[in-house]
Every structure is written in structure tokens, then in C-alpha cells.
Enzyme design. Structure first.
Site, PDB file in Angstrom:
ATOM      1  N   GLN A 300       0.894  -1.233  -0.067  1.00 40.36           N
ATOM      2  CA  GLN A 300       0.058   0.172   0.059  1.00 40.36           C
ATOM      3  C   GLN A 300       0.874   1.229  -0.083  1.00 40.36           C
ATOM      4  O   GLN A 300       0.725   2.361  -0.649  1.00 40.36           O
ATOM      5  CB  GLN A 300      -1.091  -0.181   1.207  1.00 40.36           C
ATOM      6  N   GLU A 301       1.828   1.230   0.820  1.00 34.10           N
ATOM      7  CA  GLU A 301       3.043   2.489   0.932  1.00 34.10           C
ATOM      8  C   GLU A 301       3.570   2.746  -0.294  1.00 34.10           C
ATOM      9  O   GLU A 301       3.770   3.682  -0.928  1.00 34.10           O
ATOM     10  CB  GLU A 301       3.664   2.138   2.004  1.00 34.10           C
ATOM     11  N   SER A 302       4.190   1.677  -1.018  1.00 33.70           N
ATOM     12  CA  SER A 302       5.109   1.714  -2.048  1.00 33.70           C
ATOM     13  C   SER A 302       5.093   0.952  -3.225  1.00 33.70           C
ATOM     14  O   SER A 302       5.675   1.071  -4.169  1.00 33.70           O
ATOM     15  CB  SER A 302       6.642   1.498  -1.556  1.00 33.70           C
ATOM     16  N   TYR A 427      -7.230   3.666   2.816  1.00 34.60           N
ATOM     17  CA  TYR A 427      -5.758   3.133   3.246  1.00 34.60           C
ATOM     18  C   TYR A 427      -5.758   1.767   4.043  1.00 34.60           C
ATOM     19  O   TYR A 427      -5.442   0.691   3.658  1.00 34.60           O
ATOM     20  CB  TYR A 427      -4.904   4.281   4.164  1.00 34.60           C
TER      21      TYR A 427
END
Length: 453
Positions: A300-302, A427
Site C-alpha cells: 500500500q505504501e510503495s 488506506y
């Protein structure tokens, strides 16, 4: 002789009183045994055995009903809908709780509706999309005795040349897998089952809706015994009033409402092409966490890009800020091993910061939201939840209030002010979808385990 006459009188009295005694009703039998027997189909939306415990929406809902009655729950799992109905008809089950939707042709008593679903005609991405039954050029395979079969019986009058077959050997998820494997061309699936399946099989596509609103309810024998049936209405009313039913819905289905074909396909491909490079580090530094949760957070972040960078200067595969990296001992955010170790350490710190009275899995969801917007803002949303007389320790309730942090009339009264709480919800939902998918892929041997760091 006198003794013989007295003995005969006693026997007669016992026979008379025995004849007058009314046999116990269903609820009385349950109370006597202190057990309610509930039948359900095995599957991700009903009941399944995880590595830790029994889980499933219908399983937990049945547990609440058993507690409401003051008895123990005996869940009876089935792999065949036909067998489930046979056991219900025989009296061996007290009720069927299996995501069944009401249909007038079913000879059962249905309790109050607690969910709605729709039936979807399903095919594999790549073939021409059918937009009505007129476009169907191969047999539709559905489960024997299902509402899908009942729908097709009715539709057959309008489309007499329509070909369809029933099976008692495959469940709904196996039929969807058969679509993927190109063993069958078409099937019909309920919307919630399809949403769960598409988390890891995005190539399953919807042609059109067969029905729009099917009311899901528990089924009981139609034997004119109202004792158990009469308690279903007040039970579901209490579940709604306490918002426990909403919390269960959120737990199992709240994060799967949105589907993006391109994003899901990219995730599944990256799980096999990119994840193996970093899996060993996720496993090594996860500690008490599930490494698959850590990997889902990282995606999800990168998107598992070790050189990822945001406009605000957040960097690396776990997207750490410079202050956070320093706090968790990361000296080079572009080194994936360091970044994964630091991200894991930071998430563990966030989980420990969550109040101890908040139970799992909500503790984890609160921590993930904090990873995104910070614990201060999440706690502000908890305070708003409490002010509105709801449970601040329930993720399902706080999730409804986080978007209020973008509205001045709410955030001006909070300690930490404005925050994109709506983004934090998306998120967390995304991470939960990725996490679910990784669990399924891993437990079904569908993840590439070879690494090349």
C-alpha cells in the site's frame, strides 16, 4: 388383592398424567440440552477454520444468538447445500445460517432479513461480455438447490433455449475457480461471495445482474413450532440497536466493497514477481506480527518499490519519514532491509500504543490508520465517536467518524485538528484487501517462494 388394585391405580394415574404432558417445543429442547445446532456451508463468508480459530460472518452471528439464548453453539459445517437442507428437514439442525436468501418456492420459515445481496452472471475476463441471457452461448453451471437454480428455472420461460446445469460436487467458490481455470464458461454467484473471491482473482468478471435485491435470512423448518422462530426478531433488533451487526458486517465485508481490476491484477502479479525479493525480510522482522500484514502495508505504501518517494520526502519500501526512520534506527531509507526492519518496528510501537481495552483485530486496524494519519488524529476520531454515544473502541464505529476530521465544525474542537480521515479509511481497507489476498495465495500455495535479493 388390595395391593394389586392400588398398583393398578398408580399405573393408570401415571398413564393419564403422561398422556396429558405436552411434548417439549424446539426452544425447550435447546434449553434442556444447553446446545443450539446451526448448519452452515463452509466458505469465506460463512464459516472457515483459520490458523488461529474458527471464523466467519455466519459463525460469529450464530455465536451471538447462542449467547442470547444462554446456550452453547454447535456449528455443523457442510460442503453441500443439498445435504444442509436434508439435515435441516430431518430435525437434526435447529436452523441454517449460511447466507441463504429468501425465495417463495422454498418450503422453510425465514427469519428477519439482515443483509441484501444480488446474483451476478459471471464469466472470465477476455471473452465477449454477455449483457443479457440472450448473449449466453454455453451452459451456465450453478449449485443444485440454490437460489441461482431457482432463478434460472424462472428465466427459462423467457429464454427456452437457455442451457444450464446444476452440480452438487462444487461449492460457489469452486465454481468461480472453474471459471478461472476455463473448465466452465458461466456461473452465477452472490455479490458478497464474488467480492471476496475477486480480491485474488481479478479476472473473474460480471456480465450482468440476475437479481437486484435478495434478502438474506436464517432458515428454519416450517413445522408450526414458533418457539425459536419468535426469538429471531428481538434478537436481530438487539443486534441492530447495539450496532453489533454493523460491526460484524464491517469486519468481514467492510473492506471489499470497492473493486479495481487493474490495481488488483497488478497486486497479484507483483505478489509473484516482486514480493519474493523481500519476503525473507518481511518474515524475519515481523516479530509478533503476521509477515503478510507487513507485506500488505508495504505494498500500500510503495508497491514494494525500495526507491519510492513522496512529494513530502517520505521514502523507501515502507515509506518512512526522516524523523520516524531516526526513531527506529534506520540510517539509509533506500536500503530495503533497513526500511522493512524500521517499518515493522514502527508498526509494532503503534500497536502497543493502542489502549489495551481495544481487542484484535481492531487494534491492528487502529494502528494501520495511525501509520497513515497519526495516532493523535485517530484518537480525535475516537473522542468524537464517544461524544456521539458510540463505542470509541470499535473500529467499525470510529471508521464512520474519521471523515469528520475534514469538516471544520468537527476538527476545530479536536486537539490535533484537520486530517484526511477519509483517506485513512481507504488506506486501511486497501491493506486489509491485500492482506486477505496474501493469506489466500500463501495458504493455497500460489505464491512464488524463490527469492533474488
Amino acid at each position: 388383592m388390595q395391593q394389586l388394585i392400588q398398583l393398578i391405580m398408580v399405573v393408570v394415574i401415571l398413564l393419564i398424567t403422561g398422556c396429558d404432558k405436552t411434548p417439549p417445543n424446539q426452544l425447550e429442547k435447546i434449553k434442556q440440552k444447553q446446545v443450539i445446532k446451526v448448519g452452515t456451508l463452509v466458505g469465506p463468508s460463512n464459516y472457515f477454520q483459520s490458523q488461529r480459530a474458527e471464523q466467519g460472518f455466519e459463525y460469529e452471528l450464530s455465536q451471538h444468538f447462542a449467547q442470547y439464548l444462554g446456550v452453547h453453539l454447535q456449528i455443523v459445517p457442510f460442503f453441500s447445500l443439498t445435504e444442509l437442507f436434508e439435515r435441516l428437514n430431518s430435525g437434526d439442525l435447529d436452523l441454517a445460517a449460511s447466507g441463504l436468501s429468501y425465495h417463495p418456492l422454498r418450503e422453510y420459515r425465514f427469519g428477519p432479513s439482515y443483509r441484501t445481496v444480488s446474483q451476478k452472471l459471471v464469466y472470465k475476463q477476455g471473452r465477449v461480455r454477455p449483457r443479457s441471457f440472450a448473449d449466453i452461448d454455453a451452459p451456465i453451471i450453478v449449485i443444485e438447490g440454490s437460489n441461482h437454480a431457482l432463478s434460472l428455472e424462472k428465466i427459462q420461460y423467457e429464454y427456452p433455449s437457455l442451457e444450464w446445469q446444476t452440480t452438487n460436487n462444487l461449492d460457489e467458490e469452486e465454481l468461480l475457480q472453474a471459471i478461472i481455470d476455463e473448465e466452465i464458461d458461466f456461473t452465477i454467484a452472490d455479490s458478497h461471495t464474488l467480492a471476496l473471491f475477486r480480491r485474488y482473482h481479478p479476472n473473474v468478471s460480471i456480465g450482468f445482474s440476475v437479481t437486484q435485491t435478495d434478502h438474506v435470512a436464517w432458515a428454519l423448518r416450517d413445522d408450526h413450532d414458533d418457539s425459536l422462530y419468535a426469538l429471531l426478531m428481538p434478537f436481530f433488533e438487539s443486534m441492530n440497536n447495539s450496532e453489533t451487526l454493523y460491526a460484524l458486517e464491517e469486519k468481514y465485508f467492510g473492506h471489499i466493497n470497492e473493486f479495481n481490476y487493474v490495481n488488483t491484477l497488478a497486486f497479484v502479479e507483483a505478489s509473484n514477481d516482486t514480493l519474493p525479493k523481500y519476503r525473507a525480510w518481511f518474515e524475519e522482522y515481523a516479530g509478533e506480527l503476521d509477515w503478510r500484514l507487513l507485506a500488505a502495508l508495504s505494498y500500500q505504501e510503495s508497491m514494494w518499490n525500495p526507491r519510492a518517494k513522496s512529494p513530502t520526502g517520505v521514502r523507501g519500501i515502507m515509506m518512512l519519514t526522516q524523523p520516524t526512520a531516526k526513531q527506529v534506527g534506520v540510517t539509509n531509507r533506500l536500503k530495503p532491509e533497513q526500511n522493512i526492519r524500521g517499518g515493522a518496528k514502527y508498526l509494532q510501537k503503534l500497536i502497543k500504543r493502542i489502549p489495551k481495552n481495544i481487542s484484535q483485530p481492531d487494534r491492528t486496524w487502529f494502528a494501520l490508520a495511525s501509520y497513515n494519519v497519526g495516532w493523535g488524529h485517530v484518537n480525535d476520531a475516537r473522542k468524537i465517536t464517544k461524544q456521539q454515544n458510540s463505542d470509541p473502541d470499535s473500529w467499525a464505529e470510529v471508521k464512520k467518524r474519521l471523515p469528520l476530521l475534514i469538516k471544520k465544525r468537527y476538527y476545530r474542537k479536536t486537539r490535533y485538528g484537520y486530517a484526511r480521515g477519509d483517506v485513512a479509511i481507504q488506506y486501511v481497507d486497501n491493506i486489509r484487501r491485500y492482506y486477505d489476498a496474501l493469506i489466500w495465495l500463501d495458504e493455497n500455495g500460489a505464491l512464488n517462494t524463490s527469492s533474488d535479493k
